[in-house]
Design an enzyme around this catalytic site. Structure first.
Site, PDB file in Angstrom:
ATOM      1  N   LYS A   1     111.445  71.658 -12.735  1.00 55.33           N
ATOM      2  CA  LYS A   1     111.575  70.278 -13.196  1.00 55.33           C
ATOM      3  C   LYS A   1     110.955  69.493 -11.668  1.00 55.33           C
ATOM      4  O   LYS A   1     111.031  69.938 -10.661  1.00 55.33           O
ATOM      5  CB  LYS A   1     112.698  69.777 -13.608  1.00 55.33           C
ATOM      6  CG  LYS A   1     112.873  68.457 -14.411  1.00 55.33           C
ATOM      7  CD  LYS A   1     112.907  68.723 -15.780  1.00 55.33           C
ATOM      8  CE  LYS A   1     113.116  67.508 -16.510  1.00 55.33           C
ATOM      9  NZ  LYS A   1     112.893  67.793 -17.960  1.00 55.33           N
TER      10      LYS A   1
ATOM     11  N   GLY B   1     119.522  54.702 -26.070  1.00 57.52           N
ATOM     12  CA  GLY B   1     118.188  54.712 -25.386  1.00 57.52           C
ATOM     13  C   GLY B   1     117.199  54.792 -26.404  1.00 57.52           C
ATOM     14  O   GLY B   1     117.316  55.906 -27.293  1.00 57.52           O
ATOM     15  N   VAL B   2     116.636  53.932 -26.861  1.00 57.09           N
ATOM     16  CA  VAL B   2     115.541  53.961 -28.073  1.00 57.09           C
ATOM     17  C   VAL B   2     113.944  53.906 -27.295  1.00 57.09           C
ATOM     18  O   VAL B   2     113.425  53.093 -27.406  1.00 57.09           O
ATOM     19  CB  VAL B   2     115.595  52.831 -29.164  1.00 57.09           C
ATOM     20  CG1 VAL B   2     116.568  53.535 -30.174  1.00 57.09           C
ATOM     21  CG2 VAL B   2     115.957  51.834 -28.642  1.00 57.09           C
ATOM     22  N   GLY B   3     113.670  54.744 -26.172  1.00 53.83           N
ATOM     23  CA  GLY B   3     112.513  54.894 -25.511  1.00 53.83           C
ATOM     24  C   GLY B   3     111.599  56.069 -26.437  1.00 53.83           C
ATOM     25  O   GLY B   3     111.517  55.936 -27.742  1.00 53.83           O
ATOM     26  N   ASN B   4     110.752  56.790 -25.755  1.00 54.34           N
ATOM     27  CA  ASN B   4     109.838  57.258 -26.493  1.00 54.34           C
ATOM     28  C   ASN B   4     110.358  58.324 -27.486  1.00 54.34           C
ATOM     29  O   ASN B   4     110.024  58.453 -28.603  1.00 54.34           O
ATOM     30  CB  ASN B   4     108.942  58.267 -25.413  1.00 54.34           C
ATOM     31  CG  ASN B   4     108.086  57.400 -24.842  1.00 54.34           C
ATOM     32  OD1 ASN B   4     107.271  56.569 -25.075  1.00 54.34           O
ATOM     33  ND2 ASN B   4     108.014  57.870 -23.442  1.00 54.34           N
ATOM     34  N   VAL B   5     111.451  59.017 -27.317  1.00 54.28           N
ATOM     35  CA  VAL B   5     112.050  60.006 -28.116  1.00 54.28           C
ATOM     36  C   VAL B   5     113.105  59.369 -29.015  1.00 54.28           C
ATOM     37  O   VAL B   5     112.983  59.316 -30.392  1.00 54.28           O
ATOM     38  CB  VAL B   5     112.953  60.964 -27.370  1.00 54.28           C
ATOM     39  CG1 VAL B   5     113.822  62.039 -28.357  1.00 54.28           C
ATOM     40  CG2 VAL B   5     111.950  61.843 -26.646  1.00 54.28           C
TER      41      VAL B   5
HETATM   42  P1  NAD Z   1     112.035  57.120 -22.039  1.00 54.98           P
HETATM   43  O1  NAD Z   1     112.108  56.837 -20.832  1.00 54.98           O
HETATM   44  O2  NAD Z   1     110.714  56.884 -22.896  1.00 54.98           O
HETATM   45  O3  NAD Z   1     113.353  56.378 -22.831  1.00 54.98           O
HETATM   46  C1  NAD Z   1     114.653  56.353 -22.384  1.00 54.98           C
HETATM   47  C2  NAD Z   1     115.123  55.210 -22.833  1.00 54.98           C
HETATM   48  O4  NAD Z   1     116.456  54.821 -22.459  1.00 54.98           O
HETATM   49  C3  NAD Z   1     114.144  53.911 -22.308  1.00 54.98           C
HETATM   50  O5  NAD Z   1     114.239  52.932 -23.257  1.00 54.98           O
HETATM   51  C4  NAD Z   1     115.322  53.323 -21.350  1.00 54.98           C
HETATM   52  O6  NAD Z   1     115.141  51.925 -21.190  1.00 54.98           O
HETATM   53  C5  NAD Z   1     116.498  53.700 -21.961  1.00 54.98           C
HETATM   54  N1  NAD Z   1     117.695  53.682 -20.986  1.00 54.98           N
HETATM   55  C6  NAD Z   1     117.788  54.325 -19.759  1.00 54.98           C
HETATM   56  N2  NAD Z   1     119.003  54.073 -19.109  1.00 54.98           N
HETATM   57  C7  NAD Z   1     119.833  53.625 -20.260  1.00 54.98           C
HETATM   58  C8  NAD Z   1     121.121  53.470 -20.210  1.00 54.98           C
HETATM   59  N3  NAD Z   1     122.256  53.672 -19.248  1.00 54.98           N
HETATM   60  N4  NAD Z   1     121.542  52.905 -21.477  1.00 54.98           N
HETATM   61  C9  NAD Z   1     120.949  52.803 -22.486  1.00 54.98           C
HETATM   62  N5  NAD Z   1     119.463  53.084 -22.582  1.00 54.98           N
HETATM   63  C10 NAD Z   1     119.029  53.557 -21.303  1.00 54.98           C
HETATM   64  O7  NAD Z   1     112.258  58.780 -22.166  1.00 54.98           O
HETATM   65  P2  NAD Z   1     112.457  59.602 -23.291  1.00 54.98           P
HETATM   66  O8  NAD Z   1     110.966  60.500 -23.234  1.00 54.98           O
HETATM   67  O9  NAD Z   1     112.631  59.052 -24.577  1.00 54.98           O
HETATM   68  O10 NAD Z   1     113.294  60.790 -23.035  1.00 54.98           O
HETATM   69  C11 NAD Z   1     114.674  60.412 -23.359  1.00 54.98           C
HETATM   70  C12 NAD Z   1     115.727  61.554 -22.861  1.00 54.98           C
HETATM   71  O11 NAD Z   1     115.421  62.870 -23.478  1.00 54.98           O
HETATM   72  C13 NAD Z   1     115.509  61.911 -21.361  1.00 54.98           C
HETATM   73  O12 NAD Z   1     116.732  62.329 -20.897  1.00 54.98           O
HETATM   74  C14 NAD Z   1     114.703  63.092 -21.238  1.00 54.98           C
HETATM   75  O13 NAD Z   1     114.875  63.616 -20.266  1.00 54.98           O
HETATM   76  C15 NAD Z   1     115.222  63.561 -22.543  1.00 54.98           C
HETATM   77  N6  NAD Z   1     113.793  64.517 -23.112  1.00 54.98           N
HETATM   78  C16 NAD Z   1     112.552  63.926 -23.396  1.00 54.98           C
HETATM   79  C17 NAD Z   1     111.688  64.997 -23.894  1.00 54.98           C
HETATM   80  C18 NAD Z   1     110.314  64.356 -24.288  1.00 54.98           C
HETATM   81  O14 NAD Z   1     109.679  64.925 -25.054  1.00 54.98           O
HETATM   82  N7  NAD Z   1     109.994  62.971 -23.947  1.00 54.98           N
HETATM   83  C19 NAD Z   1     111.939  66.123 -24.038  1.00 54.98           C
HETATM   84  C20 NAD Z   1     113.175  66.617 -24.009  1.00 54.98           C
HETATM   85  C21 NAD Z   1     114.066  65.940 -23.308  1.00 54.98           C
END
Ligand code: NAD
Length: 365
Positions: free
Chosen positions: A80, A185-189
């Protein structure tokens, strides 16, 4: 700041600290184990409060990738990287290019993919100087949609499959209609997971530190907006942490009301003993590195050019892996995280004595 005696060090094979004063790049790459293949894992950008916090995060995340890839039966090791800085303010093309040059210097021992705070376009910028970046190739995804390489849709689908397996096991339900789920957390995933759940009839509560992300879930999916303080502790069936790690801890576990924790964020348990603490409270925990393996599965197959059906089938195997973990946990009394760790260790330690695959050999598997 300690390194070799750091509590999270866990025999990492390699650590690199990158500094480029011209662009402001300060980054750490951690390679935990390459016995199954080159270390593949996300490159996170986050405004860590200290170097210590960044080191701790990268060590935990890197080790998690070894376990995740092994548990998902992929020929990959675990690594990582973290870039210290605010992605909204400090992420420049020059900084990303500098990161690419540093990655090239590692010769393919570590392959970077997108993560929280970085995107596919960012990885493409790094890719101007290295081919050791992944998840950037446009192709047809597992769901028949065109994918730009972003693994988030596959991660979200795998998390949805895993969440259903947990609900089936703990609550005895196949039908998700009316299932109450809180998503942190409602980001990408998290947003895509929310959409799968909404389509399956679930009722959603969401919180995100970025108001616009939360509002999108409210407007597009009819989710209820919750607060930072409440999101994990609502009277719901399932809590799905999809933001940052270490949210399952001494403070939060006694206050959880959900019977299932199933979310995509990495390293959800602050300490290993929180696995047992969840079991003691009768809460079924879907181990993070088992449930969120969809992304790494997707990136792995990008490199082999496998058909969408092969990817979908592999991702749906997450449900079977979790069902096995849950059953073994029930039968043995050992918490789910520990069972998942044991399964993963069996898989990567079995390869330790074998020749390691290089980056070139990986392509085409
Ligand atoms: P992202 O940055 O698109 O989404 C994360 C979201 O969480 C954002 O909208 C952010 O504003 C929000 N956030 C951050 N801190 C917060 C808090 N304290 N309270 C509430 N919301 C908060 O990231 P992602 O790609 O959606 O990934 C989310 C998690 O899943 C991460 O921990 C990442 O490591 C894990 N993950 C992602 C993938 C992937 O394919 N993208 C794969 C495996 C694991």
């Amino acid at each position: 700041m300690t390194v070799f005696s750091h509590p999270e060090f866990d025999n990492h094979e390699h650590l690199s600290f990158f500094c480029d004063p011209e662009t402001g790049l300060r980054a750490i790459v951690a390679i935990h184990n390459t016995s199954r293949g080159p270390a593949l894992g996300g490159c996170r950008m986050f405004p860590y409060a200290s170097d210590e916090e960044a080191l701790r995060d990268v060590l935990r995340l890197s080790r998690g990738m070894t376990y995740k890839s092994a548990l998902a039966n992929l020929d990959l090791g675990g690594g990582k990287s973290v870039i210290i800085g605010d992605p909204r303010k400090q992420k420049t093309e020059a900084l990303l290019e500098a990161m690419g040059k540093h990655l090239e210097g590692l010769g393919g021992q570590y392959i970077a993919a997108e993560d929280s705070g970085t995107s596919v376009p960012d990885l493409k910028v790094m890719g101007r100087h290295t081919r050791h970046v992944a998840g950037i190739v446009e192709r047809t995804a597992f769901d028949g949609q065109t994918s730009n390489g972003d693994p988030s849709p596959t991660t979200a689908y795998g998390t949805f499959i895993g969440l259903k397996a947990a609900v089936r096991h703990k609550l005895g339900r196949e039908d998700l209609t009316g299932l109450k789920v809180a998503i942190q957390g409602v980001g990408n995933v998290g947003f895509r997971l929310a959409r799968h759940l909404k389509d399956a009839g679930a009722e959603l509560w969401v919180y995100d530190i970025h108001q616009e992300n939360m509002q999108r879930a409210v407007d597009e999916l009819g989710a209820h907006a919750a607060s930072a303080e409440d999101i994990l502790f609502l009277p719901v069936d399932v809590v799905a942490p999809c933001a940052m790690g270490a949210v399952l801890n001494d403070d939060s576990i006694p206050r959880l009301q959900a019977k299932v924790v199933a979310g995509a964020a990495n390293n959800l348990l602050q300490q290993p003993h929180h696995d047992q603490a969840l079991k003691d409270r009768g809460i079924l925990y879907a181990p993070d590195f088992a449930i969120n393996a969809g992304g790494i599965i997707d990136v792995f197959y990008e490199r082999s050019g496998a058909s969408p059906d092969v990817v979908r089938e592999h991702v749906e195997g997450i449900g079977q892996t979790l069902a096995e973990i849950f059953t073994r946990s029930d039968n043995s009394g050992i918490p789910t995280g520990e069972i998942a760790n044991t399964l993963a260790e069996e898989r990567f330690q079995a390869r330790s004595g074998k020749a390691k695959k290089g980056h070139d050999q990986l392509e085409g598997v």
